[in-house]
Design an enzyme around this catalytic site. Structure first.
Site, PDB file in Angstrom:
ATOM      1  N   ASN A 183       0.878  -1.174   0.000  1.00  0.00           N
ATOM      2  CA  ASN A 183       0.000   0.000   0.000  1.00  0.00           C
ATOM      3  C   ASN A 183       0.918   1.227   0.000  1.00  0.00           C
ATOM      4  OD1 ASN A 183      -1.788   2.065   0.550  1.00  0.00           O
ATOM      5  ND2 ASN A 183      -2.743   1.068   2.323  1.00  0.00           N
ATOM      6  N   ARG A 223      -2.620  -1.959  -3.404  1.00  0.00           N
ATOM      7  CA  ARG A 223      -3.803  -1.128  -3.219  1.00  0.00           C
ATOM      8  C   ARG A 223      -3.701   0.052  -4.169  1.00  0.00           C
ATOM      9  NH1 ARG A 223      -5.437   3.412   1.207  1.00  0.00           N
ATOM     10  NH2 ARG A 223      -7.580   3.620   0.555  1.00  0.00           N
ATOM     11  N   HIS A 234     -12.548   3.545  -0.550  1.00  0.00           N
ATOM     12  CA  HIS A 234     -12.563   2.636   0.612  1.00  0.00           C
ATOM     13  C   HIS A 234     -13.326   1.349   0.296  1.00  0.00           C
ATOM     14  CE1 HIS A 234     -11.882   6.244   3.533  1.00  0.00           C
ATOM     15  NE2 HIS A 234     -10.733   5.680   3.220  1.00  0.00           N
ATOM     16  N   LEU A 248     -13.917   5.306   9.264  1.00  0.00           N
ATOM     17  CA  LEU A 248     -13.393   6.559   9.806  1.00  0.00           C
ATOM     18  C   LEU A 248     -11.917   6.386  10.117  1.00  0.00           C
ATOM     19  CD1 LEU A 248     -16.338   7.239  12.322  1.00  0.00           C
ATOM     20  CD2 LEU A 248     -16.209   7.864   9.902  1.00  0.00           C
ATOM     21  N   ARG A 255      -8.898  16.670   5.014  1.00  0.00           N
ATOM     22  CA  ARG A 255      -9.791  16.993   3.885  1.00  0.00           C
ATOM     23  C   ARG A 255     -11.101  17.575   4.383  1.00  0.00           C
ATOM     24  NH1 ARG A 255      -9.301  11.097   1.291  1.00  0.00           N
ATOM     25  NH2 ARG A 255      -7.470  10.753   2.585  1.00  0.00           N
ATOM     26  N   ARG A 292      -6.776  11.533  18.293  1.00  0.00           N
ATOM     27  CA  ARG A 292      -6.418  11.464  19.721  1.00  0.00           C
ATOM     28  C   ARG A 292      -5.963  12.817  20.230  1.00  0.00           C
ATOM     29  NH1 ARG A 292      -2.993   6.234  18.195  1.00  0.00           N
ATOM     30  NH2 ARG A 292      -2.745   7.625  16.429  1.00  0.00           N
ATOM     31  N   GLY A 323      -9.255   3.581  11.793  1.00  0.00           N
ATOM     32  CA  GLY A 323      -8.576   3.899  13.056  1.00  0.00           C
ATOM     33  C   GLY A 323      -9.469   4.593  14.075  1.00  0.00           C
ATOM     34  N   GLY A 361     -12.988   4.746  13.875  1.00  0.00           N
ATOM     35  CA  GLY A 361     -14.169   3.901  14.094  1.00  0.00           C
ATOM     36  C   GLY A 361     -13.886   2.727  15.015  1.00  0.00           C
ATOM     37  N   GLU A 408      -7.839  -4.544   5.139  1.00  0.00           N
ATOM     38  CA  GLU A 408      -7.738  -4.280   3.705  1.00  0.00           C
ATOM     39  C   GLU A 408      -6.697  -5.197   3.049  1.00  0.00           C
ATOM     40  OE1 GLU A 408      -7.450  -0.087   4.876  1.00  0.00           O
ATOM     41  OE2 GLU A 408      -8.535   0.405   3.048  1.00  0.00           O
TER      42      GLU A 408
HETATM   43  N1  LIG Z   1      -7.530   5.395  20.209  1.00  0.00           N
HETATM   44  C1  LIG Z   1      -7.840   6.232  19.225  1.00  0.00           C
HETATM   45  N2  LIG Z   1      -8.751   7.216  19.430  1.00  0.00           N
HETATM   46  C2  LIG Z   1      -9.068   8.070  18.455  1.00  0.00           C
HETATM   47  N3  LIG Z   1      -8.546   8.039  17.224  1.00  0.00           N
HETATM   48  C3  LIG Z   1      -7.635   7.093  16.976  1.00  0.00           C
HETATM   49  C4  LIG Z   1      -7.229   6.148  17.927  1.00  0.00           C
HETATM   50  N4  LIG Z   1      -6.307   5.338  17.365  1.00  0.00           N
HETATM   51  C5  LIG Z   1      -6.126   5.780  16.094  1.00  0.00           C
HETATM   52  N5  LIG Z   1      -6.935   6.823  15.856  1.00  0.00           N
HETATM   53  C6  LIG Z   1      -7.035   7.633  14.647  1.00  0.00           C
HETATM   54  O1  LIG Z   1      -7.124   6.861  13.476  1.00  0.00           O
HETATM   55  C7  LIG Z   1      -6.680   7.670  12.389  1.00  0.00           C
HETATM   56  C8  LIG Z   1      -5.925   6.812  11.411  1.00  0.00           C
HETATM   57  O2  LIG Z   1      -6.767   5.810  10.978  1.00  0.00           O
HETATM   58  P1  LIG Z   1      -6.314   4.711   9.917  1.00  0.00           P
HETATM   59  O3  LIG Z   1      -7.534   3.966   9.518  1.00  0.00           O
HETATM   60  O4  LIG Z   1      -5.193   3.944  10.469  1.00  0.00           O
HETATM   61  O5  LIG Z   1      -5.831   5.674   8.762  1.00  0.00           O
HETATM   62  P2  LIG Z   1      -5.324   5.466   7.303  1.00  0.00           P
HETATM   63  O6  LIG Z   1      -6.324   6.193   6.507  1.00  0.00           O
HETATM   64  O7  LIG Z   1      -3.969   6.073   7.281  1.00  0.00           O
HETATM   65  O8  LIG Z   1      -5.336   3.978   7.011  1.00  0.00           O
HETATM   66  C9  LIG Z   1      -5.861   8.795  12.971  1.00  0.00           C
HETATM   67  O9  LIG Z   1      -6.548  10.006  12.800  1.00  0.00           O
HETATM   68  C10 LIG Z   1      -5.789   8.456  14.445  1.00  0.00           C
HETATM   69  O10 LIG Z   1      -5.887   9.565  15.233  1.00  0.00           O
HETATM   70  C1  LIG Z   2      -9.360   6.770  -0.407  1.00  0.00           C
HETATM   71  C2  LIG Z   2      -8.849   7.237   0.919  1.00  0.00           C
HETATM   72  O1  LIG Z   2      -9.258   8.256   1.386  1.00  0.00           O
HETATM   73  O2  LIG Z   2      -7.968   6.447   1.533  1.00  0.00           O
HETATM   74  P1  LIG Z   2      -7.237   6.761   2.931  1.00  0.00           P
HETATM   75  O3  LIG Z   2      -8.310   6.796   3.969  1.00  0.00           O
HETATM   76  O4  LIG Z   2      -6.299   5.593   3.109  1.00  0.00           O
HETATM   77  O5  LIG Z   2      -6.548   8.072   2.766  1.00  0.00           O
HETATM   78 MG   LIG Z   3      -6.818   3.545   5.513  1.00  0.00          MG
END
Ligand SMILES: Nc1ncnc2c1ncn2[C@@H]1O[C@H](COP(=O)(O)OP(=O)(O)O)[C@@H](O)[C@H]1O
Ligand SMILES: CC(=O)OP(=O)(O)O
Ligand SMILES: [Mg+2]
Length: 400
Positions: free
Chosen positions: A8, A90, A179, A208, A240, A283, A329, A331, A383
């Site tokens: 990815n 990805r 997504h 989320l 965004r 966080r 992350g 959610g 994923e």
């Molecule tokens: N315990 C937590 N509480 C709130 N937000 C969190 C927690 N752990 C991770 N996150 C949030 O998750 C987000 C990243 O999500 P993720 O799905 O890993 O992102 P990506 O889009 O990079 O794959 C970050 O904004 C981070 O702050």
């Molecule tokens: C499409 C997209 O927004 O992916 P990511 O959440 O990984 O940035």
């Molecule tokens: Mg992601």
């Protein structure tokens, strides 16, 4: 049985996972972070002992991927020794031409590059990662799995923007949705958790993460999703803006002297929680809000307000909702956000049990109170596993 390496590639990162497809477990995973920046480093874990780490500099994806291959050689598993069936990539934007995963050839690379303007944070890095990986691992098939693919089922009324015909017919202006790999995985797991037939299951999926989206799934198929022609539309995200009045763009160009690229960069990289709260990590946003910072409190209110609008819209659209699933992350981890998202929605059958919601475990579980009309679920997204499954279907010739 064979292994699949899933890659990815982000704009400044390469995240990867080597999956043993007989056990469906990762043999190794890791990430090269801050590519092209100061403080770049690689971390590679095999599940045994401390992670193998290596500091940069990694000026580009080529040097980053070289470091990944070195990490496999030094810390294992030896990529020459495992039966590597394929590399899965990805890819965020596949346009309308790719509704399924495809084995990558030069034509596919051109398509991914052609959609770079429509996924400026993602596709340029995806192209880079694909090209470098094909050069460095030439002996195995490389397969692209598109974030847009799951949403190819959107009905015409959901993907059509009410804009001039020539925009739609000549410029491909339509909703694509993103997504999708995550949604595909989550919808299958949700049906399994509910013991229902996916083809009869209606879901609202809230992915989320850094990017954030809501998707309405009817009978296992995406029927609406909040991201649009690009991954900018919809929910408020880390950096965004999500939805806004399109007139704002022209207005700023005329009145603030901003160039089109400048506006787009600002909306993609300098907006969202970062703009409102001063940080894109949820966080940190909570920490600031708890410390009394108005900007962070407002940011959370705006985020929640938008999320609730989409939940309401998708309840109306689906009619019957079997489950609402939180993933990504935020959610998966943010109990307070989940609580606020559904607060007062009992009349829609949506509620979380405070004790179940508060459990700080990142595993599949049901949060709704006993006997609730709609199951509220946490489904940690996988994923990479979904990509690897889809990759094997392509390389084993059964399509997807
Ligand atoms: N315990 C937590 N509480 C709130 N937000 C969190 C927690 N752990 C991770 N996150 C949030 O998750 C987000 C990243 O999500 P993720 O799905 O890993 O992102 P990506 O889009 O990079 O794959 C970050 O904004 C981070 O702050
Ligand atoms: C499409 C997209 O927004 O992916 P990511 O959440 O990984 O940035
Ligand atoms: Mg992601």
């Amino acid at each position: 049985m064979s292994h699949v390496l899933v890659v990815n590639s982000g704009s400044s990162s390469i995240k990867y996972r080597l999956l043993d497809m007989s056990s469906r477990k990762p043999r190794a995973h890791g990430a090269v972070l801050r590519i092209g920046e100061e403080g770049a480093d690689l971390s590679h874990s095999t599940g045994e002992g401390e992670p193998f780490t290596r500091p940069g500099p990694f000026p580009d994806h080529e040097s980053g991927l070289r470091a990944v291959l070195d990490a496999f050689a030094e810390a294992g598993p030896d990529l020459e020794g495992v039966e590597l069936a394929a590399v899965g990539h990805r890819v965020v934007h596949g346009g309308a031409s790719h509704s399924r995963p495809v084995e990558i050839d030069d034509g596919v690379v051109e398509t991914i590059a052609a959609f770079a303007p429509l996924a400026p944070l993602h596709n340029p890095a995806n192209v880079e990662g694909v090209q470098v990986a094909r050069r460095m691992l030439p002996g195995v098939p490389h397969v692209a799995v598109f974030d847009t693919a799951f949403h190819q089922s959107l009905p015409e009324h959901a993907y059509t923007y009410a804009v001039p015909r020539s925009w739609r017919s000549e410029h491909g202006v339509r909703r694509y949705g993103f997504h999708g790999t995550s949604c595909s995985y989550v919808s299958r797991r949700a049906a399994e958790m509910l013991h229902t037939d996916p083809a009869r299951t209606n879901l609202i999926i809230l992915h989320l993460g850094n990017g954030a989206s809501a998707t309405a799934v009817e009978g296992g198929r995406s029927v609406d999703t909040s991201m649009g022609m690009t991954p900018l539309e919809g929910l408020v995200m880390g950096t965004r803006s999500g939805d806004l009045d399109p007139s704002i763009v022209g207005y700023l160009r005329r009145n603030a002297g901003l160039e089109p690229d400048g506006v787009e960069t600002a909306l993609n990289r300098e907006s969202g929680m970062l703009a409102l709260a001063g940080d894109n990590d949820m966080r940190e946003v909570w920490r600031r809000a708890d410390a009394g910072e108005h900007g962070a409190q407002l940011a959370l209110d705006v985020y929640v307000h938008r999320l609730r609008k989409y939940i309401g819209a998708y309840v109306a659209l689906l009619g019957r909702v079997d489950a609402l699933a939180f993933t990504g992350g935020v959610g998966e981890n943010d109990a307070r956000m989940r609580e606020r998202a559904l607060a007062g929605l009992g009349h829609l059958g949506l509620a979380v049990d405070p004790e179940r919601n508060a459990v700080p475990r990142q595993e599949e579980r049901e949060l709704s109170p006993e006997g609730a009309a709609v199951a509220v679920l946490v489904v940690p997204t996988e994923e990479e596993l979904e990509i690897a499954d889809q990759v094997l279907r392509v390389t084993q010739g059964s399509g997807s």
